[in-house]
Scaffold this motif. Sequence first.
Motif, PDB file in Angstrom:
ATOM      1  N   VAL A  25      66.366 -73.950   8.274  1.00 23.40           N
ATOM      2  CA  VAL A  25      67.280 -73.162   9.012  1.00 23.40           C
ATOM      3  C   VAL A  25      68.397 -73.908   9.387  1.00 23.40           C
ATOM      4  O   VAL A  25      69.614 -73.296   9.383  1.00 23.40           O
ATOM      5  CB  VAL A  25      66.436 -72.575  10.214  1.00 23.40           C
ATOM      6  CG1 VAL A  25      67.531 -71.714  11.056  1.00 23.40           C
ATOM      7  CG2 VAL A  25      65.068 -71.592   9.770  1.00 23.40           C
ATOM      8  N   GLU A  29      72.385 -72.806   8.862  1.00 24.82           N
ATOM      9  CA  GLU A  29      73.562 -72.917   9.915  1.00 24.82           C
ATOM     10  C   GLU A  29      74.469 -73.388   9.653  1.00 24.82           C
ATOM     11  O   GLU A  29      75.708 -73.343   9.728  1.00 24.82           O
ATOM     12  CB  GLU A  29      72.701 -73.114  11.113  1.00 24.82           C
ATOM     13  CG  GLU A  29      71.860 -72.058  11.728  1.00 24.82           C
ATOM     14  CD  GLU A  29      72.338 -70.838  12.238  1.00 24.82           C
ATOM     15  OE1 GLU A  29      73.494 -70.998  12.869  1.00 24.82           O
ATOM     16  OE2 GLU A  29      71.892 -69.894  12.033  1.00 24.82           O
ATOM     17  N   ILE A 175      76.274 -69.318  18.040  1.00 26.26           N
ATOM     18  CA  ILE A 175      74.943 -68.875  18.018  1.00 26.26           C
ATOM     19  C   ILE A 175      74.760 -67.488  18.533  1.00 26.26           C
ATOM     20  O   ILE A 175      73.856 -66.742  17.871  1.00 26.26           O
ATOM     21  CB  ILE A 175      74.026 -69.928  19.010  1.00 26.26           C
ATOM     22  CG1 ILE A 175      74.209 -71.313  18.443  1.00 26.26           C
ATOM     23  CG2 ILE A 175      72.701 -69.664  19.031  1.00 26.26           C
ATOM     24  CD1 ILE A 175      73.594 -72.317  19.268  1.00 26.26           C
ATOM     25  N   SER A 178      75.532 -65.046  15.931  1.00 29.38           N
ATOM     26  CA  SER A 178      74.787 -65.310  14.680  1.00 29.38           C
ATOM     27  C   SER A 178      73.536 -64.347  14.920  1.00 29.38           C
ATOM     28  O   SER A 178      72.978 -63.717  14.123  1.00 29.38           O
ATOM     29  CB  SER A 178      74.339 -66.830  14.496  1.00 29.38           C
ATOM     30  OG  SER A 178      73.380 -66.743  13.423  1.00 29.38           O
ATOM     31  N   VAL A 179      72.970 -64.588  16.143  1.00 29.84           N
ATOM     32  CA  VAL A 179      71.703 -63.904  16.672  1.00 29.84           C
ATOM     33  C   VAL A 179      71.777 -62.332  16.549  1.00 29.84           C
ATOM     34  O   VAL A 179      70.899 -61.645  15.917  1.00 29.84           O
ATOM     35  CB  VAL A 179      71.230 -64.590  18.032  1.00 29.84           C
ATOM     36  CG1 VAL A 179      69.902 -63.555  18.385  1.00 29.84           C
ATOM     37  CG2 VAL A 179      70.693 -65.744  18.136  1.00 29.84           C
ATOM     38  N   GLU A 182      72.401 -61.049  12.905  1.00 34.43           N
ATOM     39  CA  GLU A 182      71.052 -60.956  12.154  1.00 34.43           C
ATOM     40  C   GLU A 182      69.885 -59.947  12.571  1.00 34.43           C
ATOM     41  O   GLU A 182      69.483 -59.068  11.915  1.00 34.43           O
ATOM     42  CB  GLU A 182      70.111 -62.222  12.307  1.00 34.43           C
ATOM     43  CG  GLU A 182      70.962 -63.328  11.603  1.00 34.43           C
ATOM     44  CD  GLU A 182      70.104 -64.734  11.970  1.00 34.43           C
ATOM     45  OE1 GLU A 182      70.381 -65.851  10.999  1.00 34.43           O
ATOM     46  OE2 GLU A 182      69.098 -64.882  12.794  1.00 34.43           O
ATOM     47  N   LYS A 204      68.213 -72.773  14.702  1.00 35.23           N
ATOM     48  CA  LYS A 204      69.399 -72.474  14.870  1.00 35.23           C
ATOM     49  C   LYS A 204      70.254 -73.482  16.254  1.00 35.23           C
ATOM     50  O   LYS A 204      71.207 -74.015  16.056  1.00 35.23           O
ATOM     51  CB  LYS A 204      69.775 -71.244  15.856  1.00 35.23           C
ATOM     52  CG  LYS A 204      69.568 -70.243  14.605  1.00 35.23           C
ATOM     53  CD  LYS A 204      69.669 -68.515  15.429  1.00 35.23           C
ATOM     54  CE  LYS A 204      69.766 -67.524  14.305  1.00 35.23           C
ATOM     55  NZ  LYS A 204      70.855 -67.538  13.415  1.00 35.23           N
ATOM     56  N   ASN A 208      73.407 -76.059  14.990  1.00 39.95           N
ATOM     57  CA  ASN A 208      74.516 -76.076  15.767  1.00 39.95           C
ATOM     58  C   ASN A 208      74.926 -77.144  16.818  1.00 39.95           C
ATOM     59  O   ASN A 208      76.076 -77.680  16.940  1.00 39.95           O
ATOM     60  CB  ASN A 208      74.735 -74.679  16.759  1.00 39.95           C
ATOM     61  CG  ASN A 208      75.031 -73.692  15.954  1.00 39.95           C
ATOM     62  OD1 ASN A 208      76.286 -73.296  15.666  1.00 39.95           O
ATOM     63  ND2 ASN A 208      74.105 -72.822  15.488  1.00 39.95           N
ATOM     64  N   ALA A 262      71.297 -68.448  22.742  1.00 43.84           N
ATOM     65  CA  ALA A 262      70.312 -67.581  21.777  1.00 43.84           C
ATOM     66  C   ALA A 262      69.432 -66.768  22.434  1.00 43.84           C
ATOM     67  O   ALA A 262      69.151 -65.478  21.948  1.00 43.84           O
ATOM     68  CB  ALA A 262      69.600 -68.590  20.948  1.00 43.84           C
TER      69      ALA A 262
END
Length: 371
Positions: A25, A29, A175, A178-179, A182, A204, A208, A262
């Motif tokens: 992961v 990222e 972040i 991205s969450v 998804e 994640k 980052n 996140a």
Amino acid sequence: MNTTQPPRPPAGATGNSPTQAVWLVVEREIGSKLRSKTFIISTVILLAIALAGILIGGFASKNPEATTVAVTGETASVVEALPNVEATEVADDAAAEALVRDGTVEAAVLVGDGPNGFTVVALSDAPGDLVAGLSVTPEVQLLEPPTTNPMLRYFIALGFGLVFLMAASTFGGTIAQSVVEEKQTRVVEVLLSAIPARTLLAGKVIGNTILAMAQIIALAAVATVGLIVTGQNEVLSTLGAPIIWFAVFFLFGFVLLAALFAAAASMVSRQEDIGSTTMPITMLVMAPYFLVIVFNDNPLVLTIMSYVPFSAPVGMPMRLFVGEAQWWEPLISLAILLAASVAAIAVGAKIYENSLLRMGGKVKLAEALRP
């Protein structure tokens, strides 16, 4: 018939150990960021602006603009002895005043009846450095002299606060986006079929964090080069330890913030709703910037900031720079920050696990925190 295939999980994720899955992961990222032209260009621009600011400030401080002054034969020798003054000698007082009126010079120094025998003639405002240079000042004794130049202190505070604000908000926002992305695209369902939610969260955060730290290190390198080029070795010697401590505090402070970003983003399912859950965290990121700018000369406020986890990455390095912190204080502050980071990760992971697969409206915090 819908023939669209669902996105695949990170290659090789299924069947790997938790550590291997986390690093898969992490690679995902970092790779997605490094393939982004926007990220690369914005980083280059940020580094260029930082270098230009240090170079311009350094050269300007070494070569301040000279004050133009008209003088007569009686005052020429006195004025020419003053630093950073460009004197123009004229025949008489009338000629000197004429140059002041037409803007050729900023002021004129003539023979007068004042205590020192001179008179400064200016159009609307007399140059302060010229007046100070000609004045007879009493001896001054300071019982508590400042440890640093107030202007330098302000700019160092601005630098620490701005770097923390930009890095934390930029990568924290990344972040969060991205969450939610998804969740919107249902990629998260595929990912969770291969790896646990906590593994995805860890990847994640670590990915980052690596990118954010790389940017911090690059900025520190640019600042070092700029200070060396402009000959500000004394400033560099006093900044060395504070910059190292800033990097250490930022590392753990960002882990704390990244976990919260996140978690907050996992509570919504649409990009336009991100602000409703991440706003409190964004305010925590912004607070140290404004506090250190306003209270950089206030020892009490800086001390409090240096022990509060969200502001310690700015407050403690600032206190180290001005020499107000004892050697053991950064260690205590770092221990507090580490404890807060562990707590934030635990809370963030719980919210993330309980909210990640819930689509539709915003998940309530009480529901996200349920056992």
